[in-house]
Design a protein around this motif. Structure first.
Motif, mmCIF file in Angstrom:
data_model
loop_
_atom_site.group_PDB
_atom_site.id
_atom_site.type_symbol
_atom_site.label_atom_id
_atom_site.label_comp_id
_atom_site.label_asym_id
_atom_site.label_seq_id
_atom_site.Cartn_x
_atom_site.Cartn_y
_atom_site.Cartn_z
ATOM 1 N N VAL A 132 0.839 -1.198 0.000
ATOM 2 C CA VAL A 132 0.000 0.000 0.000
ATOM 3 C C VAL A 132 0.879 1.255 0.000
ATOM 4 C CG1 VAL A 132 -1.691 1.321 1.331
ATOM 5 C CG2 VAL A 132 -1.940 -1.146 1.100
ATOM 6 N N VAL A 133 1.894 1.257 0.823
ATOM 7 C CA VAL A 133 2.782 2.415 0.908
ATOM 8 C C VAL A 133 3.543 2.599 -0.406
ATOM 9 C CG1 VAL A 133 4.806 3.339 2.105
ATOM 10 C CG2 VAL A 133 2.967 2.300 3.406
ATOM 11 N N GLU A 135 -10.029 1.995 -2.718
ATOM 12 C CA GLU A 135 -10.448 0.901 -3.591
ATOM 13 C C GLU A 135 -9.291 0.289 -4.387
ATOM 14 O OE1 GLU A 135 -12.335 3.463 -2.872
ATOM 15 O OE2 GLU A 135 -13.938 2.367 -1.857
ATOM 16 N N PRO A 136 -8.463 1.112 -5.051
ATOM 17 C CA PRO A 136 -7.346 0.437 -5.735
ATOM 18 C C PRO A 136 -6.308 -0.132 -4.772
ATOM 19 C CG PRO A 136 -7.245 2.801 -6.095
ATOM 20 C CD PRO A 136 -8.504 2.544 -5.364
ATOM 21 N N SER A 137 -6.150 0.515 -3.627
ATOM 22 C CA SER A 137 -5.088 0.029 -2.740
ATOM 23 C C SER A 137 -5.468 -1.289 -2.078
ATOM 24 C CB SER A 137 -4.708 1.082 -1.697
ATOM 25 O OG SER A 137 -5.761 1.317 -0.823
ATOM 26 N N ALA A 156 -2.431 -8.236 -2.827
ATOM 27 C CA ALA A 156 -1.246 -8.790 -3.478
ATOM 28 C C ALA A 156 -0.102 -8.872 -2.482
ATOM 29 C CB ALA A 156 -0.860 -7.917 -4.669
ATOM 30 N N GLY A 157 0.051 -7.813 -1.689
ATOM 31 C CA GLY A 157 1.130 -7.790 -0.700
ATOM 32 C C GLY A 157 0.945 -8.871 0.350
ATOM 33 N N ALA A 158 -0.294 -9.009 0.825
ATOM 34 C CA ALA A 158 -0.578 -10.017 1.848
ATOM 35 C C ALA A 158 -0.350 -11.418 1.295
ATOM 36 C CB ALA A 158 -2.010 -9.867 2.352
ATOM 37 N N ALA A 203 -5.747 -2.955 4.038
ATOM 38 C CA ALA A 203 -5.802 -1.913 3.017
ATOM 39 C C ALA A 203 -6.575 -0.701 3.518
ATOM 40 C CB ALA A 203 -6.447 -2.457 1.757
ATOM 41 N N LEU A 204 -7.643 -0.946 4.240
ATOM 42 C CA LEU A 204 -8.523 0.147 4.616
ATOM 43 C C LEU A 204 -8.218 0.729 5.992
ATOM 44 C CD1 LEU A 204 -11.845 -1.272 3.227
ATOM 45 C CD2 LEU A 204 -10.304 0.375 2.195
ATOM 46 N N SER A 205 -7.757 -0.110 6.910
ATOM 47 C CA SER A 205 -7.609 0.402 8.268
ATOM 48 C C SER A 205 -6.162 0.418 8.736
ATOM 49 C CB SER A 205 -8.437 -0.457 9.222
ATOM 50 O OG SER A 205 -7.949 -1.770 9.195
ATOM 51 N N GLY A 206 -5.251 -0.054 7.892
ATOM 52 C CA GLY A 206 -3.861 -0.114 8.328
ATOM 53 C C GLY A 206 -3.599 -1.410 9.059
#
Lengths: 279, 345
Positions: B115-116, B128-130, B136-138, B264-267
């Motif tokens: 995300v970063v 939404e895109p993140s 993918a990162g997870a 993605a949404l809450s950190g």
């Protein structure tokens, strides 16, 4: 009475990480009998058992049940016919005896079918067979080693398979419990005709409790037959590299291996034991 | 049929003791907790004003509007908590490790890194895109950690997985820091996200996370009986007819999408999965058919209570929920680690 199955392995080669431990074994498991796989440490006993129980994929060769390759059966279907008790299964923390035995019903249950009367009966019967009904609601960690092993066998029984594989079911148990477990397995075999195949460490217990013995050395089957046929002093020397006398067990009539070390051999011994000494 | 229950009374063991009571209590708690989340915060609101805000759209008072603003945040925090709770239960089952949790296995950090990175290099700022980046990162991290953990003899043992996860997590955290530190704009935008917060919970965030939550929960419930078998060890599970490889992939996939979407949404919010599952295990016992769905409830409770605490303690501003859960979670993790040493993993 359990059904009869033709369970065979042909030219079986198996092992781990591309390293073969079993080198071309042919065998047929006698139905409704107790078979014991014996051999020294590292000879491939457990590998053979695990391969037959479908835990390890053979590198080559075939294993068939009623002329159908076991790899072609769905895991669940196979698990309804063949059960396996591994050497050291894991006890989930805080599990009760009945819950653990109940988990043996997995292959018989559909995802949303829930528990049927048959499931309950199978669990009750398995617990009764292993004399653990009184512990049903106790936690596993409250039981002794021998009691726990009975619970595990009950789990395998709840699976209600015709064939049952056990990987060293008596290891880590005191002699009293070893006998108790083997007696219970014999009861099971006599009462229901369950085909039992197990790996045992103790030659003399194998000789007493087995109807059929598979003797392994370095991944090859060197002998198969009744204990009397297979267990001779020559063969024990061949398999284990141990000099011994084989006498007849006065209690059971089965062969009894008396190992011969470098010490503790009586000087004034009979001609019989001298024969083995000089050999 | 009707005598089966009377002749077989000993079979009450199949359902955890007092399950109905526990379920009822958790639902009551959930409602109380949701109400607290609506009422408490930097500005407290009374019960009647809360009811106005909830059920009487014609009332346009300041308090009622505060409540309305808090509704989406509350729903969002319940959803995230549920997702993290189930994710933790799944990861513990897959790795057969009592201290597994998305944050401990590094899956959270992997999502955070992506995300970063998206923020810094691709100018992706909206949720939404993140979410896809986070997934993918997870997913990538989960595969990586599992790969590292399975190297060497004995395959993916629980202890190797946790070590691999911790090492990966540390490495990825430093990468996150390396990307953020020289970029003031990323720093600013993600300062709060980085510690984990449900403050941004809007209805669109709820809508974004919803499908992932439902999909993850469904897979979790479907795999629960097989996971029960897997708890007895891989060999025993295989003996019971479980395809252990397929099962692990399915359950891990569900665990990853649940925590990836949430992250993605809450950190990266840590420890909720760990706590939620252990509370339920303690109350219900080891049967995963109960523990997994109930971990959704306990996770939702823990996260929402932590969020309310953060708002009350941090008043007039707020303390990010990730800080609160870490404060509660860390000592409990240590306790569990000490206790689980007794059991051989």
């Amino acid at each position: 009475m359990k059904s009869t199955h033709l369970f065979q392995a042909q030219q079986l080669v198996a092992g781990y990480d591309h390293k073969a431990i079993i080198h071309g074994i042919d065998l047929a498991i006698p139905s409704h009998k107790i078979s014991v796989i014996m051999g020294s440490n590292g000879c491939g006993k457990s590998t053979l058992l695990k391969t037959l129980a479908r835990l390890i994929k053979p590198m080559s060769g075939t294993i068939t049940i009623d002329n159908e390759a076991i790899g072609d059966l769905s895991p669940r279907k196979f698990a309804k016919v063949v059960g396996l008790l591994p050497q050291s299964p894991i006890v989930p923390e805080g599990i009760t005896v009945a819950d653990l035995v109940g988990r043996g019903r997995f292959p018989h249950q559909s995802w949303f079918g829930g528990w049927t009367k048959r499931d309950y009966e199978a669990v009750a019967e398995a617990m009764d067979m292993m004399n653990i009904t009184e512990y049903a609601n106790q936690h596993m960690d409250e039981l002794s080693g021998g009691q726990r092993q009975r619970v595990w066998i009950a789990m395998a029984l709840a699976q209600q398979t015709d064939i049952l594989f056990l990987d060293e079911p008596t290891t880590f148990l005191d002699i009293t419990y070893q006998i108790e477990i083997l007696d219970l397995l014999t009861d099971l075999n006599r009462k229901y005709g369950t085909t039992i195949v197990m790996v045992l460490h103790d030659i003399n217990l194998s000789a007493r409790y087995a109807d059929h013995v598979f003797a392994l050395r370095e991944g090859k089957l060197v002998a198969g037959g009744t204990p009397t046929e297979v267990i001779t002093s020559e063969r024990i020397k061949d398999i284990f590299g141990l000099s011994c006398s084989v006498i007849t067990d006065p209690l059971s009539g089965s062969p009894l291996v008396v190992p011969q070390g470098r010490h503790h051999v009586q000087e004034a011994s009979s001609s019989d034991s001298n024969r083995f000494l000089t050999k | 049929m009707n005598n089966s229950s009377s002749t077989l009374p000993q079979h009450s063991w199949r359902v955890p003791k007092h399950f109905k009571l526990i379920l009822l209590c958790s639902i009551v708690l959930l409602v109380v907790c949701a109400a607290a989340s609506l009422m408490l915060g930097s500005r407290g609101v009374g019960f009647s004003e809360m009811m106005d805000g909830l059920f009487r759209p014609e009332i346009d008072s300041y308090e009622a509007n505060i409540v309305r603003k808090r509704i989406s945040r509350t729903v969002f925090s319940l959803c995230c908590g549920a997702a993290l709770g189930v994710s933790g239960a799944l990861m513990q089952s897959v790795t057969r490790n009592p201290i597994a949790d998305p944050s401990i296995l590094g899956v959270n950090t992997g999502a955070a890194l992506f995300v970063v990175s998206g923020m810094a290099f691709l100018n992706i700022g909206s949720a939404e895109p993140s979410i896809w980046l986070a997934l993918a990162g997870a997913g990538g991290t989960a595969i990586f950690v599992y790969g590292i953990g399975s190297m060497g003899r004995g395959g993916a043992t629980p202890i190797k997985l946790v070590l691999a996860g911790a090492a990966t997590s540390a490495a990825l955290s430093s990468l996150v820091a390396a990307i953020m530190l020289p970029r003031a704009y990323v720093m600013d935008q993600f300062r709060f996200w980085q510690v984990g917060s449900v403050g941004a919970g809007s209805w669109s965030a709820v809508a974004t996370i919803g499908p992932f939550l439902i999909a993850g929960l469904l897979i979790a419930i479907v795999t629960a009986p097989a996971l029960n078998a897997l708890a007895l060890g891989d060999e025993a599970a295989a003996g019971l007819g479980v395809r252990t490889g397929v099962l692990r992939i399915m359950a891990a996939f569900a665990g990853v999408i649940l925590c990836g979407a949430t992250t993605a949404l809450s950190g990266p919010i840590g420890f909720v999965g760990l706590l939620a599952t252990h509370v339920m295990r303690l109350i219900l016992g080891p049967d995963l058919r109960y523990v997994i769905p109930m971990s959704a409830i306990s996770g939702a409770l823990i996260l929402t209570i932590s969020d309310v605490c953060g708002r009350v303690i941090g008043s007039p501003g707020e303390l990010e929920v990730g800080v609160v859960t870490a404060f509660i979670g860390a000592p409990i993790l240590i306790l569990l680690a000490i206790r689980s040493k007794v059991r051989s993993l």
